[in-house]
Design a protein around this motif. Sequence first.
Motif, PDB file in Angstrom:
ATOM      1  N   TYR A  83      75.915  96.034 -59.941  1.00 47.73           N
ATOM      2  CA  TYR A  83      76.348  96.163 -61.329  1.00 47.73           C
ATOM      3  C   TYR A  83      77.684  95.426 -61.480  1.00 47.73           C
ATOM      4  N   ASN A  84      77.698  94.434 -62.372  1.00 48.95           N
ATOM      5  CA  ASN A  84      78.825  93.507 -62.403  1.00 48.95           C
ATOM      6  C   ASN A  84      79.359  93.299 -63.819  1.00 48.95           C
ATOM      7  N   SER A  85      80.669  93.196 -63.915  1.00 45.07           N
ATOM      8  CA  SER A  85      81.297  92.839 -65.190  1.00 45.07           C
ATOM      9  C   SER A  85      81.103  91.351 -65.445  1.00 45.07           C
ATOM     10  N   ALA A  86      80.859  90.971 -66.701  1.00 45.24           N
ATOM     11  CA  ALA A  86      80.673  89.558 -67.043  1.00 45.24           C
ATOM     12  C   ALA A  86      81.997  88.812 -66.902  1.00 45.24           C
ATOM     13  N   LYS A  87      81.929  87.607 -66.307  1.00 43.87           N
ATOM     14  CA  LYS A  87      83.115  86.753 -66.155  1.00 43.87           C
ATOM     15  C   LYS A  87      82.743  85.317 -66.482  1.00 43.87           C
ATOM     16  N   THR A  88      83.758  84.465 -66.616  1.00 44.56           N
ATOM     17  CA  THR A  88      83.532  83.065 -66.984  1.00 44.56           C
ATOM     18  C   THR A  88      83.934  82.169 -65.835  1.00 44.56           C
ATOM     19  N   ASN A  89      83.020  81.298 -65.389  1.00 46.02           N
ATOM     20  CA  ASN A  89      83.349  80.418 -64.269  1.00 46.02           C
ATOM     21  C   ASN A  89      84.017  79.128 -64.755  1.00 46.02           C
ATOM     22  N   PHE A 111      82.789  96.973 -66.876  1.00 46.33           N
ATOM     23  CA  PHE A 111      81.373  97.347 -66.935  1.00 46.33           C
ATOM     24  C   PHE A 111      80.952  98.141 -65.703  1.00 46.33           C
ATOM     25  N   SER A 112      81.404  97.710 -64.520  1.00 45.66           N
ATOM     26  CA  SER A 112      80.979  98.354 -63.273  1.00 45.66           C
ATOM     27  C   SER A 112      81.532  99.770 -63.137  1.00 45.66           C
ATOM     28  N   ASP A 113      82.538 100.123 -63.935  1.00 42.66           N
ATOM     29  CA  ASP A 113      83.064 101.496 -63.923  1.00 42.66           C
ATOM     30  C   ASP A 113      82.284 102.407 -64.869  1.00 42.66           C
ATOM     31  N   LEU A 114      81.581 101.819 -65.819  1.00 39.28           N
ATOM     32  CA  LEU A 114      80.886 102.614 -66.834  1.00 39.28           C
ATOM     33  C   LEU A 114      79.398 102.777 -66.549  1.00 39.28           C
ATOM     34  N   VAL A 115      78.799 101.803 -65.873  1.00 37.95           N
ATOM     35  CA  VAL A 115      77.351 101.812 -65.653  1.00 37.95           C
ATOM     36  C   VAL A 115      77.055 102.060 -64.179  1.00 37.95           C
ATOM     37  N   THR A 116      76.230 103.043 -63.902  1.00 34.12           N
ATOM     38  CA  THR A 116      75.859 103.373 -62.519  1.00 34.12           C
ATOM     39  C   THR A 116      74.345 103.519 -62.414  1.00 34.12           C
ATOM     40  N   ILE A 135      75.057 105.405 -68.386  1.00 34.00           N
ATOM     41  CA  ILE A 135      76.199 104.756 -69.041  1.00 34.00           C
ATOM     42  C   ILE A 135      77.156 105.837 -69.531  1.00 34.00           C
ATOM     43  N   LYS A 136      78.352 105.843 -68.978  1.00 32.48           N
ATOM     44  CA  LYS A 136      79.372 106.807 -69.383  1.00 32.48           C
ATOM     45  C   LYS A 136      80.379 106.108 -70.279  1.00 32.48           C
ATOM     46  N   ALA A 137      80.320 106.402 -71.568  1.00 27.28           N
ATOM     47  CA  ALA A 137      81.189 105.736 -72.539  1.00 27.28           C
ATOM     48  C   ALA A 137      82.633 106.216 -72.370  1.00 27.28           C
ATOM     49  N   PRO A 138      83.617 105.344 -72.604  1.00 27.78           N
ATOM     50  CA  PRO A 138      85.028 105.746 -72.534  1.00 27.78           C
ATOM     51  C   PRO A 138      85.333 106.851 -73.552  1.00 27.78           C
TER      52      PRO A 138
END
Length: 369
Positions: A83-89, A111-116, A135-138
């Motif tokens: 599970y990965n947060s989106a990033k820009t290369n 994202f990786s902290d919210l989705v397991t 998904i645990k919303a803030p």
Amino acid sequence: MKKFLYIVIWLYFSCLLTANSGYYAEQYATDLSDFSYEVILPKNQRNKDVGYYDLVIEPGKTSTVQLKLTNLSPKKLTLSLKYNSAKTNSNGVIEYGPNNLVKDSSLVYDFSDLVTGPNKVVLEPHSNKVITLSIKAPMDAFEGYVAGGIQVMSVENTEMKKSDDDNLVVNKFAYLIGMLLSEGEVNELKPELKFNSISVDTQKEHNRLLLNFSNIKPIYAEDMAVDVNVKNKATDKIAFELKKSNMRMAPNTQISLPISLKYKLTEPGSYILSATVTAKGGGSWSWEQEFRLSEMEIDQLNKRLNATKDSSTGQIIIFIVLFISLCLIVGVTFFYRNKKRKTRYMNKRNDREKNNRLTGQSERVSKDG
């Protein structure tokens, strides 16, 4: 002879390819045809016409979604999920898989902290399994998107084979399933780009400057175009430039855009960067920054440049030697082939003349008799 000539030409081009590439690729038996996935869209899916999750969530609440995984092969499969947060290369392409890209300081919720969900799933031959992602919303409300992705890969592909060859390249196959989390409307939100730094990259194999900037808003920057030039302050002449288009940036991410120094010997001193970035929707940002290239940095750059030139010269020499060798081999082959053909022709001609003489003598003997 033709067969021999074909072998020689094949060997030549094989040597040419070997000299030009220092690696080879190995492909594992397990690929994307062995398994598949299906996104099961929940009720809180915003856009039901897409093949990824676009979820509306509520602050402080936990929700779930389901993903169906199917084993299409006759063997048992173990799938790895990340599970990965989106990033820009650096190419202006959004990465939804595992990577070593730097997290931007503007990112509030990863994202990786919210989705397991499960990290591994075992599938029996020709079977399927539905897994649940949480998904645990803030607790606090947020605007825009939290963006990320789920990588699904066969464990057989993640275990790279050991090799003594440092240049081994292994093809790995994986599915990447995007997921967007939002709490309200996002259409009115616009990207905002912020200049971070200009630096010299002396760690990679190519000489380049790195222009680093961030999209500090939780929304995508679409259809970006970049126009960069770097002037020598002393001469006011453009030393390097870059034009690039069709780029994107994920929400709250940064990009280190490479500006190639090509094959120019660079001089130490002060330089002025001028950069303009535009995005879909009319967004435009311009930056001007003075920076200095030190003698130590220039020395490293020029050493690498000279090493690259030496390597290129060596390859050119190899190509020339191989080409001359091929010409000599082909020339000698044709020479002996033509000589052999001429010898056969002369022998046949001599045989015909001899036969003609013998035939003439026989006819005279017959007449005399």
